[in-house]
Design a protein around this motif. Structure first.
Motif, PDB file in Angstrom:
ATOM      1  N   MET A  22     -40.097 -43.130  29.687  1.00 40.18           N
ATOM      2  CA  MET A  22     -40.435 -44.953  29.252  1.00 40.18           C
ATOM      3  C   MET A  22     -41.755 -44.855  28.992  1.00 40.18           C
ATOM      4  O   MET A  22     -42.721 -44.309  29.102  1.00 40.18           O
ATOM      5  CB  MET A  22     -40.461 -45.345  30.638  1.00 40.18           C
ATOM      6  CG  MET A  22     -39.420 -44.663  31.783  1.00 40.18           C
ATOM      7  SD  MET A  22     -37.888 -45.121  31.480  1.00 40.18           S
ATOM      8  CE  MET A  22     -37.588 -46.815  32.108  1.00 40.18           C
ATOM      9  N   LEU A  64     -43.143 -54.809  36.335  1.00 39.27           N
ATOM     10  CA  LEU A  64     -43.363 -54.017  35.352  1.00 39.27           C
ATOM     11  C   LEU A  64     -42.397 -52.746  35.047  1.00 39.27           C
ATOM     12  O   LEU A  64     -42.779 -51.674  34.432  1.00 39.27           O
ATOM     13  CB  LEU A  64     -44.782 -53.389  35.286  1.00 39.27           C
ATOM     14  CG  LEU A  64     -45.951 -54.426  35.271  1.00 39.27           C
ATOM     15  CD1 LEU A  64     -47.255 -53.648  35.606  1.00 39.27           C
ATOM     16  CD2 LEU A  64     -45.754 -55.271  34.010  1.00 39.27           C
ATOM     17  N   TYR A  65     -41.146 -52.909  35.324  1.00 42.09           N
ATOM     18  CA  TYR A  65     -39.902 -51.982  35.112  1.00 42.09           C
ATOM     19  C   TYR A  65     -39.248 -52.487  33.811  1.00 42.09           C
ATOM     20  O   TYR A  65     -39.049 -53.772  33.408  1.00 42.09           O
ATOM     21  CB  TYR A  65     -38.900 -52.001  36.227  1.00 42.09           C
ATOM     22  CG  TYR A  65     -39.446 -51.202  37.440  1.00 42.09           C
ATOM     23  CD1 TYR A  65     -39.197 -49.733  37.378  1.00 42.09           C
ATOM     24  CD2 TYR A  65     -40.327 -51.708  38.492  1.00 42.09           C
ATOM     25  CE1 TYR A  65     -39.485 -48.904  38.652  1.00 42.09           C
ATOM     26  CE2 TYR A  65     -40.687 -50.766  39.537  1.00 42.09           C
ATOM     27  CZ  TYR A  65     -40.375 -49.317  39.594  1.00 42.09           C
ATOM     28  OH  TYR A  65     -40.684 -48.643  40.494  1.00 42.09           O
ATOM     29  N   ILE A  66     -38.812 -51.619  32.922  1.00 43.23           N
ATOM     30  CA  ILE A  66     -37.766 -51.927  32.008  1.00 43.23           C
ATOM     31  C   ILE A  66     -36.737 -52.477  32.430  1.00 43.23           C
ATOM     32  O   ILE A  66     -35.977 -51.689  33.338  1.00 43.23           O
ATOM     33  CB  ILE A  66     -37.709 -50.792  30.899  1.00 43.23           C
ATOM     34  CG1 ILE A  66     -39.281 -50.475  30.580  1.00 43.23           C
ATOM     35  CG2 ILE A  66     -36.964 -51.106  29.955  1.00 43.23           C
ATOM     36  CD1 ILE A  66     -39.241 -49.058  29.532  1.00 43.23           C
ATOM     37  N   ALA A 109     -43.286 -48.324  28.844  1.00 43.54           N
ATOM     38  CA  ALA A 109     -43.065 -49.611  29.339  1.00 43.54           C
ATOM     39  C   ALA A 109     -44.283 -50.438  29.211  1.00 43.54           C
ATOM     40  O   ALA A 109     -44.218 -51.177  28.214  1.00 43.54           O
ATOM     41  CB  ALA A 109     -42.902 -49.345  31.008  1.00 43.54           C
ATOM     42  N   GLY A 118     -34.206 -47.883  36.074  1.00 37.49           N
ATOM     43  CA  GLY A 118     -34.893 -47.981  37.407  1.00 37.49           C
ATOM     44  C   GLY A 118     -36.098 -46.860  37.286  1.00 37.49           C
ATOM     45  O   GLY A 118     -36.832 -46.939  36.161  1.00 37.49           O
ATOM     46  N   ASP A 119     -36.608 -46.374  38.298  1.00 37.77           N
ATOM     47  CA  ASP A 119     -37.827 -45.614  38.450  1.00 37.77           C
ATOM     48  C   ASP A 119     -37.523 -44.277  38.047  1.00 37.77           C
ATOM     49  O   ASP A 119     -36.907 -43.298  38.691  1.00 37.77           O
ATOM     50  CB  ASP A 119     -38.471 -45.389  39.849  1.00 37.77           C
ATOM     51  CG  ASP A 119     -39.901 -44.827  39.995  1.00 37.77           C
ATOM     52  OD1 ASP A 119     -39.846 -43.399  39.310  1.00 37.77           O
ATOM     53  OD2 ASP A 119     -40.844 -45.254  40.281  1.00 37.77           O
ATOM     54  N   GLY A 120     -37.717 -43.954  36.738  1.00 36.34           N
ATOM     55  CA  GLY A 120     -37.327 -42.453  36.308  1.00 36.34           C
ATOM     56  C   GLY A 120     -37.899 -41.274  36.916  1.00 36.34           C
ATOM     57  O   GLY A 120     -37.161 -40.398  36.991  1.00 36.34           O
ATOM     58  N   GLY A 121     -39.126 -41.222  37.309  1.00 36.05           N
ATOM     59  CA  GLY A 121     -39.736 -40.124  38.244  1.00 36.05           C
ATOM     60  C   GLY A 121     -38.875 -39.879  39.400  1.00 36.05           C
ATOM     61  O   GLY A 121     -38.466 -38.967  39.827  1.00 36.05           O
TER      62      GLY A 121
HETATM   63  N1  URA Z   1     -41.467 -46.340  34.586  1.00 37.23           N
HETATM   64  C1  URA Z   1     -40.117 -46.371  35.271  1.00 37.23           C
HETATM   65  O1  URA Z   1     -40.178 -45.037  35.825  1.00 37.23           O
HETATM   66  N2  URA Z   1     -39.254 -47.375  34.991  1.00 37.23           N
HETATM   67  C2  URA Z   1     -39.564 -48.394  34.281  1.00 37.23           C
HETATM   68  O2  URA Z   1     -38.578 -49.076  34.279  1.00 37.23           O
HETATM   69  C3  URA Z   1     -40.895 -48.467  33.915  1.00 37.23           C
HETATM   70  C4  URA Z   1     -41.752 -47.521  33.991  1.00 37.23           C
END
Ligand code: URA
Length: 210
Positions: A134, A193-195, A136, A200-203
């Motif tokens: 991402m 600060l999520y897109i 972001a 969601g949380d990519g990691g």
């Molecule tokens: N990092 C993420 O994992 N998700 C987001 O939406 C933004 C930053």
């Protein structure tokens, strides 16, 4: 938008939709990120220079083209960028891989600190493609470009699966020379600060940590 390339291929868009689905589990998520990364890498390497060589086919001598000169280094930003390395290496197996770890200061969303950096020694002579899932806020991206440029890199690109106008603006303001190659540009960032709508949380989704 200048210097931004969106891979609008139907297969990429289809696979990104599967990523967005909250019911997609980590195994499938990882596979999709890898596949999407191949498509994005295909676009990110579109301008690699070619040279002519002569090759003997079983039938005749042929004037053929091979990639010349500039070699590639991929630099994933840990942790989510790691999910894109396999896909990128599937297309450019001879590339070297550097790693950058960026720690985002939770109290100050505008600041990022490097906690790990290991880059190929000859990065100055390579086409550097930074990988992150991402783009972001752009804070990690801006810092990573700074790190690779300080190490001598002159040709730098940034590839990500998803981004948003805020991230693009931040990266382009700091580093207008860096082309962004992405799968989609979403609406924007939420208060955390999520897109949005995002993935969601990519990691966490890649590594099953939630
Ligand atoms: N990092 C993420 O994992 N998700 C987001 O939406 C933004 C930053």
């Amino acid at each position: 938008m200048e210097n931004v390339h969106v891979c609008d291929h139907p297969l990429v868009q289809h696979k990104i939709s599967l990523l967005r689905d909250k019911n997609t589990g980590s195994k499938e998520f990882r596979e999709l990120v890898s596949e999407i990364s191949m498509f994005i890498c295909y676009e990110a390497t579109r301008d690699l220079p070619l040279k002519e060589v002569q090759i003997e086919t079983p039938l005749a001598l042929a004037n053929a083209k091979i990639i010349s000169g500039r070699k590639v280094a991929f630099v994933p930003i840990m942790r989510a960028g790691l999910g894109m390395v396999d896909g990128a290496l599937a297309l450019v197996p001879a590339a070297k891989v550097g790693h950058v770890g960026i720690y985002r200061d939770k109290a100050n969303s505008n600041s990022a600190a490097e906690y790990y950096c290991k880059l190929p020694f000859d990065i100055a002579n390579r086409e550097v493609i930074i990988l992150d899932l991402m783009l972001a806020t752009g804070v990690s991206a801006v810092k990573t470009v700074e790190i690779v440029k300080n190490a001598g890199a002159k040709n730098v690109k940034f590839m990500c699966v998803l981004t948003c106008p805020e991230g693009i603006k931040a990266l382009q303001t700091a580093h207008p020379d860096v082309e962004i190659i992405c799968g989609a540009i979403d609406e924007g960032l939420n208060d955390d600060l999520y897109i949005v709508p995002g993935i969601g949380d990519g990691g966490d989704r890649l590594f099953g940590t939630k």
